[in-house]
Every structure is written in structure tokens, then in C-alpha cells.
Design an enzyme around this catalytic site. Structure first.
Site, short mmCIF file in Angstrom:
data_model
loop_
_atom_site.label_atom_id
_atom_site.label_comp_id
_atom_site.label_asym_id
_atom_site.label_seq_id
_atom_site.Cartn_x
_atom_site.Cartn_y
_atom_site.Cartn_z
CB SER A 174 -0.94 0.02 1.21
OG SER A 174 -0.22 -0.10 2.42
CG HIS A 197 -1.60 3.32 5.01
ND1 HIS A 197 -2.74 2.73 5.48
CD2 HIS A 197 -0.94 2.36 4.30
CE1 HIS A 197 -2.80 1.47 5.08
NE2 HIS A 197 -1.71 1.22 4.38
CG ASP A 234 -4.64 4.51 7.58
OD1 ASP A 234 -3.43 4.44 7.89
OD2 ASP A 234 -5.11 3.93 6.58
#
Length: 364
Positions: free
Chosen positions: A45, A340, A337
Site C-alpha cells: 500500500s 499509512h 490512518d
């Protein structure tokens, strides 16, 4: 080491790989134009711009509040409030403003020719990490790269395709999920199979070596591979592994030690893969992140142990959603978050490197 020095180390090597084989530089308005063909990205990610949107997985970020500060406030699938480091790099070297996901069916041949990301959020070097989370394994990403080459050959011919592949820059960023979601996560499979964390490190290296060799076999000449961050400083890991995760939040040092030992192994082992005509470069991500956490005021941060989304303690993926309350000022947060980083972190890293990179590419 000064904070600026550690920021410099994070992605300097990764950016350098994008022009190390370039022989020509054009001077235009006092800027250097880097003559590389394309950028190809693999991993998780940290570098996935939205491939998971097209996969049957819950590990997606194609809904608000993700993308809050992206162009037109679009939730593209990037796990942040805005752009990723690879987007800033792609724009800087003159390829495109934002690097697209390969699985996007709307991509044109021109889009494909200048580079794409094959990365898949929630994936890892350990195939089990990817499979449990519905993400692409690293070898599946490699297969997609082979598919990509076949598409180009049909459209522009083998000679031009080989030239693009040879002159391209390659970035690999993965490994965090193998620890955060797998080894130290809810499943006990790998902890049972590898009770000693160093054995799991070696298992991961076996998979990394196999992937990198496959990439080299496909024509890659210069590859940058990024280490893992201090996983003990991720807000979610603090919440899950701290006895006082509300009243006394701080990084989990034994988990940070796991990151450091893995990164050292990776850096040492990469030296054995280098062959004539190829370059594999290690990029340090640990030091910049730990310095942002420990020296937050230097970067204008106030909160380094919680995310901006929701409570900031555990929200990520579907737990960070339409109904989540957001912090008042995301620029004060290192994390968007609970896992991340914010766009500010990515942009800060990029901007700290720009002058140094321009200086490097002007060298003969």
C-alpha cells in the site's frame, strides 16, 4: 545524524535508480530533464495507487475520506489523504503527475508506455500475507509485468518494448505487512513455522531474492528496494501491542528492533545479487520515519502516535470510512490512518531530496 540527513537517505537511492542509466540530460529553464523511459513499481500500500480497486479484497481505499486532499478529492485507492512518494517522483522526472495502477482498464497505450504500478495493498514478500488479505503476491505482480510487456510488444514491437524495459527505473516497497498483519498479526501460522524471527527473516529473503531475480530476468537493469519502517511506531501496532495504549502511547521498541534487523539483513544480502550491467540499490525508510516521530517539531508535527482518521488508534482500511471523524488539521499528523502516512510526509521527503537529486544528475 541530523533529521535532514536521514530524510535525504530515505528515497535518495530510490530516485537515483530512475536516472542512473540515463546518458543524456537536457537543460531547460535551469532544470535538468531526466531521460528515462518509464517507472515500474511493485509492493504494498505504500506504492499502490489503486490496483486493489479491481481485486476481490476489503483492503481498498477507493472511498472517502481517503483521497481527501487528492485532485478533485477523488479516492483513487491510495491509502493516504493524497499523493504517494512515487507520484511526486514520477512528476519530478517528467513522466506523469501521478503513477497509475496497472489494473485500471481505462489506461491507454501511452499511459502504459511511461510506467505503472503493479503494487497491491496488504501484500507482502510472504505469499501467505497476500493470500490472507486478498492481495497480489509479489510473483503475481511479476506475472502482470510479463503481461504488460506482451501488450506492449503487440502494440509497438519487441525492439521498442525492450528499450523501454531496459531504460526504466524499478522500485520495490514491501515487507511491513509481513510483520504487522502476518507474523505479529492474528494468524499463528508463520509464528508456529518460524518461532525464531530471524528464521522468518531468512524465509522472507528467499522470496525477495526469487522476485528480484525474476525482475532481472525480464530485463530490469536498475532496481531500488526500500526497507521497512519502524513498525513499532505505527499507531495500530502501538494499540495492539501496548499495555497502556490510551494513556501512555509510545513506540514498541522490540518491534522496531525487528525492523532494524530485517533491514540490515536485506542491505547485506542485496550485495550478492549485483551482476555486471545491473544495479540494485537499498533505500532506507527506517531512519526518516523514526526521526519524524522523535523530532516532530522540526517538521511541524504535533501528533505522531495516532492517525488523523477516527480515533487514530486502530482505524485503517474499511474502519476508516465515510462515518469516521477526521482531525482538525492533517498537516499536524504523521499518519493519515493507523498505518499509512499523510501526503505531507510523502511530500516532505520528496522536497528534501529535490536539490540533492538535481546536484547528483549534473555530475558526469
Amino acid at each position: 545524524m541530523r533529521a535532514t540527513d536521514s530524510l535525504h537517505s530515505m528515497f535518495l537511492m530510490v530516485i537515483i535508480i530512475l536516472y542512473v542509466h540515463s546518458a543524456c540530460y537536457a537543460h531547460n529553464n535551469n532544470n535538468k530533464k531526466i531521460n528515462i523511459s518509464a517507472a515500474f513499481v511493485f509492493g504494498d500500500s505504500t506504492v499502490d495507487p489503486g490496483n486493489n480497486n479491481y481485486l476481490p479484497t476489503i483492503a481498498r481505499a477507493n472511498y472517502p475520506p481517503y483521497g481527501k486532499d487528492f485532485a478533485n478529492h477523488v479516492a483513487t485507492g491510495r491509502f493516504s489523504n493524497g499523493r504517494l512518494v512515487t507520484d511526486f517522483i514520477g512528476e519530478f522526472i517528467g513522466l506523469k503527475r501521478n503513477l497509475p495502477p496497472y489494473l485500471d482498464p481505462s489506461l491507454t497505450m501511452n499511459d502504459l508506455m511511461t510506467g505503472v504500478s503493479f503494487a497491491s495493498s496488504a501484500g507482502g514478500y510472504d505469499p501467505l500475507t497476500s493470500k490472507v488479505n486478498g492481495a497480489l503476491t509479489m510473483m503475481q505482480q511479476l506475472e502482470l509485468f510479463k503481461e504488460y510487456k506482451a501488450k506492449l510488444e503487440v502494440s509497438i514491437g519487441k525492439q521498442k518494448t525492450d528499450d523501454i524495459v531496459r531504460r526504466a527505473g524499478y522500485v520495490v516497497s514491501s515487507g511491513t505487512n509481513d510483520f504487522a498483519l502476518n507474523y505479529y498479526g492474528p494468524t499463528l501460522v508463520q509464528r508456529s513455522a518460524y518461532p525464531n524471527i530471524s528464521d522468518y527473516h531468512h524465509f522472507m529473503w528467499h522470496n525477495i531474492e526469487r522476485f528480484l531475480q525474476g525482475l532481472l530476468d525480464e530485463g530490469a537493469k536498475v532496481i531500488g528496494i526500500v526497507g521497512v519502517p519502524p513498525i513499532g511506531c505505527l499507531p495500530a501496532m502501538i494499540t495492539l501491542h501496548s499495555k497502556e495504549f490510551v494513556t501512555n502511547r509510545k513506540c514498541i521498541e522490540n518491534l522496531n528492533d525487528v525492523s532494524k534487523k530485517f533491514n540490515q539483513m536485506l542491505q547485506n544480502n542485496l550485495k550478492g545479487l549485483k551482476t555486471k550491467g545491473t544495479k540494485i540499490v537499498y533505500g532506507d525508510i527506517y531512519k526518516p520515519i523514526i526521526n519524524m516521530v522523535e523530532q516532530k517539531t522540526q517538521y511541524g508535527f504535533e501528533e505522531v502516535q495516532k492517525g488523523c482518521c477516527g480515533t487514530g488508534l486502530i482505524e485503517a482500511d474499511f474502519l476508516c470510512n465515510f462515518n469516521s471523524q477526521l482531525c482538525d488539521d492533517v498537516s499536524k499528523y504523521v499518519f493519515w490512518d493507523s498505518v499509512h502516512p499523510t501526503e505531507k510526509v510523502y511530500k516532505l521527503i520528496y522536497e528534501s531530496l529535490r536539490t540533492s537529486v538535481l546536484k547528483e544528475i549534473s555530475k558526469p
